[in-house]
Write a protein that holds these residues in place. Structure first.
Motif, PDB file in Angstrom:
ATOM      1  N   THR A 112     -47.191 -75.973  -3.954  1.00  0.00           N
ATOM      2  CA  THR A 112     -48.476 -76.636  -4.167  1.00  0.00           C
ATOM      3  C   THR A 112     -48.211 -77.982  -4.838  1.00  0.00           C
ATOM      4  O   THR A 112     -47.183 -78.156  -5.512  1.00  0.00           O
ATOM      5  CB  THR A 112     -49.402 -75.784  -5.061  1.00  0.00           C
TER       6      THR A 112
ATOM      7  N   GLY B  92     -51.120 -76.095   4.340  1.00  0.00           N
ATOM      8  CA  GLY B  92     -50.010 -75.753   3.452  1.00  0.00           C
ATOM      9  C   GLY B  92     -48.689 -76.118   4.091  1.00  0.00           C
ATOM     10  O   GLY B  92     -48.641 -76.618   5.227  1.00  0.00           O
TER      11      GLY B  92
ATOM     12  N   PRO C  34     -53.898 -77.479  -1.328  1.00  0.00           N
ATOM     13  CA  PRO C  34     -53.450 -76.789  -2.539  1.00  0.00           C
ATOM     14  C   PRO C  34     -52.900 -77.753  -3.581  1.00  0.00           C
ATOM     15  O   PRO C  34     -51.805 -78.293  -3.442  1.00  0.00           O
ATOM     16  CB  PRO C  34     -52.358 -75.840  -2.031  1.00  0.00           C
TER      17      PRO C  34
ATOM     18  N   SER D 206     -48.885 -71.580   1.215  1.00  0.00           N
ATOM     19  CA  SER D 206     -48.064 -72.774   1.016  1.00  0.00           C
ATOM     20  C   SER D 206     -46.921 -72.435   0.055  1.00  0.00           C
ATOM     21  O   SER D 206     -47.173 -71.952  -1.059  1.00  0.00           O
ATOM     22  CB  SER D 206     -48.894 -73.933   0.445  1.00  0.00           C
TER      23      SER D 206
END
Ligand code: ATP
Length: 328
Positions: free
Chosen positions: A141, A293, A128, A138
């Motif tokens: 990011t 993530g 991400p 997540s």
């Protein structure tokens, strides 16, 4: 199970600070594990145009501190077509590449998942990377922390001049579909109001709020507007307010692309390093069609399918309420 030997990496969609530390981590983790690594320039565009080059440990020296992405990025229309995806597949096959790490946002993952379903012999892992912080799976990011820090540095400076002149500033920050930067920046800078795309802005309430600030002798006011607000951008909202709030000298600042640039923060350097490391290890472990993530400070794998179907940013009502109370 996919047993991989040659991995390619690309960055796609909007660039985000932290992509370079992530590329470095991917390259070095892969080489440490005996894999070959290929860099693809300009995202899916380079994949289709066969614009790729071998990467060694030294090819990623001294990039931890660089914003942007050394691989460049692009928005690529042909990758949305079956023909484009077939060319991309043939280019990977001819080079013996059997795994792909795609760093980007939800568009990038949509393309990667579609590709991987059609050509499952290429293992795919998503990382991400977007300043919008709007991906499910997540908590953070890549690039969001740096962008927010850049925004608050700018707003602090604007606050100095706003205060000196008793001004009301409308400051537009990035976030067409996500108020993540606006909300964090608003809390960090003590904004009098924060306008987010996730929440309908009640202009009357905003005006009441600003008038109440005036009556309490606030010497300056900052209103943060995420670019995706339903009433339009900061200029549109300033015009609506100008008609009803007297005695205020109103100014508008659009922060624009400076929010994307700059050296990644320590947080984004560590996050990029961790996510890159985890992405390669997941591919080595035979995983595919997933995103790495960070949740509760632990690495977590989410299927791309799930990440995409649940991608929307959830407005943190508790933080909104707190921001309102703290700016009285
Ligand atoms: P950001 O959140 O910063 O905008 P993003 O990854 O969402 O990043 P997009 O421009 O939406 O950025 O997507 C990046 C690229 O992914 C597109 O240019 C396109 O090549 C590819 N892509 C997006 N959607 C699809 C799709 N439905 N099928 C195939 N490829 C896609």
């Amino acid at each position: 199970m996919h047993k991989i030997s040659k991995l390619a990496v690309l960055t796609s969609g909007g660039d985000a600070p932290g992509m370079n530390p992530c590329i470095r981590s991917i390259v070095r983790t892969a080489i440490y594990n005996g894999l070959e690594v290929v860099g693809i320039r300009r995202g899916y565009q380079g994949l289709i145009e066969d614009d790729m080059f071998p990467m060694g440990t030294r090819s990623v020296s001294n990039i931890l501190n660089l914003g942007g992405t050394i691989l460049k990025t692009a928005r690529c229309l042909p990758f949305r077509t079956d023909e484009g995806q077939e060319i991309a597949y043939q280019n990977l096959k001819k080079r013996g590449i059997d795994a792909l790490v795609a760093i980007g946002g939800d568009g990038t993952f949509t393309g990667a998942l579609r590709f991987s379903k059609k050509y499952p012999d290429i293992a795919v892992m998503g990382v991400p990377g977007t300043i919008d912080n709007d991906l499910y799976g997540s908590t953070y990011t890549l690039g969001f922390d740096t962008a927010t820090n850049t925004v608050i540095e700018a707003i602090d400076k604007i606050r100095d001049t706003a205060d000196a002149h008793d001004r009301l500033f409308f400051i537009e920050v990035m976030g067409r579909d996500s108020g993540a930067i606006a909300l964090r920046a608003g809390i960090s800078c003590g904004a009098e109001a924060i306008l987010l795309p996730e929440k309908e802005t009640a202009i009357d309430d905003l005006i009441e709020n600003l008038k109440s600030g005036q009556s309490k002798k606030k010497s300056s006011s900052i209103v943060i507007v995420a670019e995706g607000d339903k009433h339009g951008g900061a200029y549109d909202i300033a015009k609506l307010v100008e008609k009803q709030v007297k005695n205020y000298d109103i100014k508008v600042t659009i922060l624009g692309h400076l929010q994307r640039g700059g050296s990644p923060s320590a947080f984004d350097r560590v996050l990029g390093s961790r996510l890159g490391f985890a992405a390669v290890n997941a591919l080595i472990a035979g995983k595919t069609q997933m995103m790495v993530g960070l949740e509760a400070n632990y690495i977590k794998l989410t299927t791309l399918e799930e990440a995409l179907t649940q991608h929307e940013f959830k407005l943190e009502e508790d933080l909104m309420k707190m921001a309102e109370i703290l700016s009285i």
